[in-house]
Design an enzyme around this catalytic site. Sequence first.
Site, PDB file in Angstrom:
ATOM      1  N   CYS A  22       0.824  -1.202   0.000  1.00  0.00           N
ATOM      2  CA  CYS A  22       0.000   0.000   0.000  1.00  0.00           C
ATOM      3  C   CYS A  22       0.867   1.264   0.000  1.00  0.00           C
ATOM      4  CB  CYS A  22      -0.992  -0.039   1.169  1.00  0.00           C
ATOM      5  SG  CYS A  22      -2.315   1.170   1.002  1.00  0.00           S
ATOM      6  N   HIS A  35      -4.043  -4.942   0.314  1.00  0.00           N
ATOM      7  CA  HIS A  35      -3.561  -5.450   1.601  1.00  0.00           C
ATOM      8  C   HIS A  35      -3.661  -6.973   1.639  1.00  0.00           C
ATOM      9  CE1 HIS A  35      -2.793  -1.748   3.887  1.00  0.00           C
ATOM     10  NE2 HIS A  35      -3.705  -1.220   3.088  1.00  0.00           N
ATOM     11  N   GLU A  87      -2.142  -9.008   3.463  1.00  0.00           N
ATOM     12  CA  GLU A  87      -2.087  -9.545   4.834  1.00  0.00           C
ATOM     13  C   GLU A  87      -3.477  -9.731   5.432  1.00  0.00           C
ATOM     14  OE1 GLU A  87      -1.433  -6.488   3.977  1.00  0.00           O
ATOM     15  OE2 GLU A  87      -2.363  -5.118   5.429  1.00  0.00           O
TER      16      GLU A  87
END
Length: 233
Positions: free
Chosen positions: A106, A209, A211
């Site tokens: 990001c 993102h 994660e």
Amino acid sequence: MLLIGLTPALDREAGRVFVNGDYLNAVQRAGALPAVLPMTEERAVLDAALNRVDGLIFTGGGDLEPACYGEARLPECGESNPVRDRMEWYLMARALEKDVPILAICRGLQVLNCLLGGTLYQDLPSQLPGQVIHPQYDLPRDAVHTLQVAEGGLLSRITGQTELGVNSRHHQGIKKLAAGLRPCAAAADGLIEAAELPGKRFVLGVQWHPESISEKHPEQQALFNAFTEACKG
Ligand code: MN
């Protein structure tokens, strides 16, 4: 166990320096030990971190100061954190010099692009309106738009996918891609959402993102696995 350094965010009002737990969990699932770095621009500390870690993750966060890419600030640009800007600028430049593997997420992709001479849209809703709504902060774990993955690129090799569904928690993005960066994926509006720096052990930036969706999506966890694999050297 491999040691992965993560750059933190700052909650100025609460006085907290932190990373979201999703980053730590994704690194841990990849079999490495995550270490959150302090919020500092002190070079001796950053050099010490660089000497210890096997790889670095540049995490998401607030907007980079537009002066970093040679633009005047627009009203839609968010507040910047000068300490974090200088910290990540130095850390990334040194990591590239030392060929320390980098996963830039990001804001991390934005820092990578600007450090190498690219520029950013300061606010996508006002500067690139239309097909894709990128700031969808209320759906952190949902695939809210798709990306076409460039054939033969690092992202394609890691995920084995030609199309990826991604979450989208950003209002800025790459305007001019830095020379040297190779695009790895783009959204339907043409926004480049992943890029690699060829010739290094591992330098990959992604605008979404991974994660936050990697627990349920193996092709997203694969980014962290491939990164830590590269950190073995
Ligand atoms: Mn997006």
